[in-house]
Write an enzyme that holds these catalytic residues in place. Sequence first.
Site, PDB file in Angstrom:
ATOM      1  N   ASP A  96      76.376 -33.033 -44.001  1.00 49.84           N
ATOM      2  CA  ASP A  96      76.063 -34.191 -43.064  1.00 49.84           C
ATOM      3  C   ASP A  96      77.415 -34.293 -41.622  1.00 49.84           C
ATOM      4  OD1 ASP A  96      75.367 -37.380 -42.266  1.00 49.84           O
ATOM      5  OD2 ASP A  96      73.948 -36.440 -44.950  1.00 49.84           O
ATOM      6  N   HIS A 112      62.119 -36.725 -42.153  1.00 48.46           N
ATOM      7  CA  HIS A 112      60.094 -37.920 -41.606  1.00 48.46           C
ATOM      8  C   HIS A 112      61.434 -38.277 -40.460  1.00 48.46           C
ATOM      9  CE1 HIS A 112      61.402 -41.569 -44.456  1.00 48.46           C
ATOM     10  NE2 HIS A 112      62.812 -40.526 -44.372  1.00 48.46           N
TER      11      HIS A 112
HETATM   12  C1  LIG Z   1      68.116 -41.161 -44.304  1.00 45.02           C
HETATM   13  S1  LIG Z   1      69.224 -40.244 -44.638  1.00 45.02           S
HETATM   14  C2  LIG Z   1      68.618 -39.808 -46.181  1.00 45.02           C
HETATM   15  C3  LIG Z   1      70.063 -38.885 -47.198  1.00 45.02           C
HETATM   16  C4  LIG Z   1      69.582 -38.254 -48.143  1.00 45.02           C
HETATM   17  N1  LIG Z   1      68.529 -37.074 -47.920  1.00 45.02           N
HETATM   18  C5  LIG Z   1      69.113 -38.620 -49.081  1.00 45.02           C
HETATM   19  O1  LIG Z   1      67.398 -38.839 -49.507  1.00 45.02           O
HETATM   20  O2  LIG Z   1      69.428 -40.390 -49.312  1.00 45.02           O
HETATM   21  C6  LIG Z   1      69.279 -39.125 -43.491  1.00 45.02           C
HETATM   22  C7  LIG Z   1      71.161 -38.338 -43.447  1.00 45.02           C
HETATM   23  O3  LIG Z   1      71.297 -37.467 -41.997  1.00 45.02           O
HETATM   24  C8  LIG Z   1      71.918 -37.568 -41.780  1.00 45.02           C
HETATM   25  N2  LIG Z   1      71.903 -36.892 -40.512  1.00 45.02           N
HETATM   26  C9  LIG Z   1      71.718 -37.597 -39.262  1.00 45.02           C
HETATM   27  N3  LIG Z   1      72.259 -36.937 -37.772  1.00 45.02           N
HETATM   28  C10 LIG Z   1      72.538 -35.834 -38.239  1.00 45.02           C
HETATM   29  C11 LIG Z   1      72.690 -34.663 -37.914  1.00 45.02           C
HETATM   30  N4  LIG Z   1      72.240 -34.224 -36.463  1.00 45.02           N
HETATM   31  N5  LIG Z   1      73.454 -33.729 -38.727  1.00 45.02           N
HETATM   32  C12 LIG Z   1      73.436 -33.465 -39.891  1.00 45.02           C
HETATM   33  N6  LIG Z   1      73.055 -33.824 -40.340  1.00 45.02           N
HETATM   34  C13 LIG Z   1      72.551 -35.124 -39.961  1.00 45.02           C
HETATM   35  C14 LIG Z   1      72.288 -38.818 -42.425  1.00 45.02           C
HETATM   36  O4  LIG Z   1      74.004 -39.240 -41.452  1.00 45.02           O
HETATM   37  C15 LIG Z   1      71.844 -39.128 -43.240  1.00 45.02           C
HETATM   38  O5  LIG Z   1      72.686 -39.516 -43.791  1.00 45.02           O
HETATM   39  O1  LIG Z   2      64.709 -47.410 -44.639  1.00 47.36           O
HETATM   40  C1  LIG Z   2      64.620 -46.625 -44.955  1.00 47.36           C
HETATM   41  C2  LIG Z   2      63.447 -45.925 -45.908  1.00 47.36           C
HETATM   42  C3  LIG Z   2      63.787 -45.011 -45.852  1.00 47.36           C
HETATM   43  C4  LIG Z   2      62.637 -44.032 -47.316  1.00 47.36           C
HETATM   44  C5  LIG Z   2      62.878 -44.146 -48.010  1.00 47.36           C
HETATM   45  C6  LIG Z   2      61.880 -44.385 -49.367  1.00 47.36           C
HETATM   46  C7  LIG Z   2      61.278 -43.091 -49.498  1.00 47.36           C
HETATM   47  O2  LIG Z   2      60.539 -43.184 -50.433  1.00 47.36           O
HETATM   48  C8  LIG Z   2      61.090 -43.043 -48.252  1.00 47.36           C
HETATM   49  C9  LIG Z   2      61.812 -42.882 -46.804  1.00 47.36           C
HETATM   50  O3  LIG Z   2      64.294 -43.648 -45.587  1.00 47.36           O
HETATM   51  C10 LIG Z   2      64.593 -43.932 -44.400  1.00 47.36           C
HETATM   52  C11 LIG Z   2      64.883 -43.368 -42.999  1.00 47.36           C
HETATM   53  O4  LIG Z   2      65.368 -41.618 -43.698  1.00 47.36           O
HETATM   54  C12 LIG Z   2      66.119 -43.556 -41.958  1.00 47.36           C
HETATM   55  O5  LIG Z   2      65.735 -42.851 -41.450  1.00 47.36           O
HETATM   56  C13 LIG Z   2      65.866 -44.929 -41.934  1.00 47.36           C
HETATM   57  C14 LIG Z   2      66.016 -45.909 -42.387  1.00 47.36           C
HETATM   58  C15 LIG Z   2      64.943 -45.081 -44.074  1.00 47.36           C
END
Ligand SMILES: C[S@@+](CC[C@H](N)C(=O)[O-])C[C@H]1O[C@@H](n2cnc3c(N)ncnc32)[C@H](O)[C@@H]1O
Ligand SMILES: O=c1cc(-c2ccc(O)cc2)oc2c(O)c(O)ccc12
Length: 368
Positions: free
Chosen positions: A234, A272
Amino acid sequence: MDLDQGCKGEASELFEAQAHIYRHIFNYATSMSLGCALELGIPDIVHNHGQPITIQELVSKLNLPIDKTLHLHRLMRLLTHSKFFSVTKLPNNQEDEDAKEGYVLTASSKLLLKNTSINSQNVPNLLPFANLVLDNVFVTPWQFLGKWFYGNESTVFETAHGIPMWEFANKNPSFNRLFNDAMAGDSQMMSLVVKDCQEIFEGVESLVDVGGGTGLNAKILLEAFPHMTCTVFDLPHVVANMIETRNLKYVGGDMFSSIPSADAIFFKNVLHNWSDDNVLKILKRCREAIRFEGDKGKVIIIDMVVDEKHDQHEITETKMVFDVLMMVLVTGRERTEVEWEKLFLEAGFGQYKITPNFGLRSLIEVFP
Ligand SMILES: C[S@@+](CC[C@H](N)C(=O)[O-])C[C@H]1O[C@@H](n2cnc3c(N)ncnc32)[C@H](O)[C@@H]1O
Ligand SMILES: O=c1cc(-c2ccc(O)cc2)oc2c(O)c(O)ccc12
């Protein structure tokens, strides 16, 4: 006679339309009322009480002035109607028509408790998630959506806060914590995915969880598959100071530059967040990173697949809300199967398999 009937029909259509508008423009009142109940800690008070709690007991536990009883009752009436609480007779008085009634938790409010035995690794704790979504940092951009359509910023978040969301998280440790805690709460459902999809992870010796946040997905995977080695990859500020173990490593970096090598590259709620062009770049980095040997080597994606034809109306509506959310906060979108397939093929992958129905999300395996 006919004219009269016609008038009634027209009037009722107008009233229905008016009610429809009011329901939608006041949707935020329910979320804000729920936010207030969470701020006051009402679900925990109801849970800790051990039996249905009356409105007077709730007022007392909250240390509220007695003259706020009716106001609290009105808040609880809305949240009971919205199925966050339910009302039941006090024990031993079930047969008595005039018996006192009290509030109990519902399946939804059980997911919003602070920290109790109800919250286990199998059950997502959505309190951090609700705290994130109801926070001003997340709410403010919605007021800039119209302005954004005429501007040059790539996201509404940037129009509202001046910088993209990932940069904002890097510069604001408290928001970074709020965001990562919310995502970790959602990740608690990973154990259910692992239980239902053992065969998808069997035989995978090494896995990189790209955008894996604080590493809860990886920890849950390692509990089920202790022989696996997992790398949580990350942004550097997200994985700084994490505790590593024999088979759990944290690597800071940028997935657009390179991704550490492994048998499987895993993404949950990550793709996404990005536009088609960017997902294509990330998938190409995956092809470079995957160790293709025998039948090993794949990308595993947990994300939404929009399917208007087969999903229930409400599920599609929620997926569309997330689609607009991805436009407001980041540069991403929710995709149909056809849109996913196009990206996989363009990135040079040959086959994919979708296992649907992890709530709103599906699990997609992508093979060479
Ligand atoms: C929506 S969160 C999903 C976190 C985790 N996969 C989950 O399911 O809970 C997206 C993640 O992508 C990481 N991210 C954003 N830009 C990135 C990059 N350029 N390289 C690696 N990770 C990145 C963010 O810091 C964040 O932790
Ligand atoms: O606010 C969100 C929520 C999600 C999310 C939570 C639960 C699911 O089943 C799918 C998506 O993902 C997010 C995300 O990827 C982000 O970058 C910002 C906000 C949220």
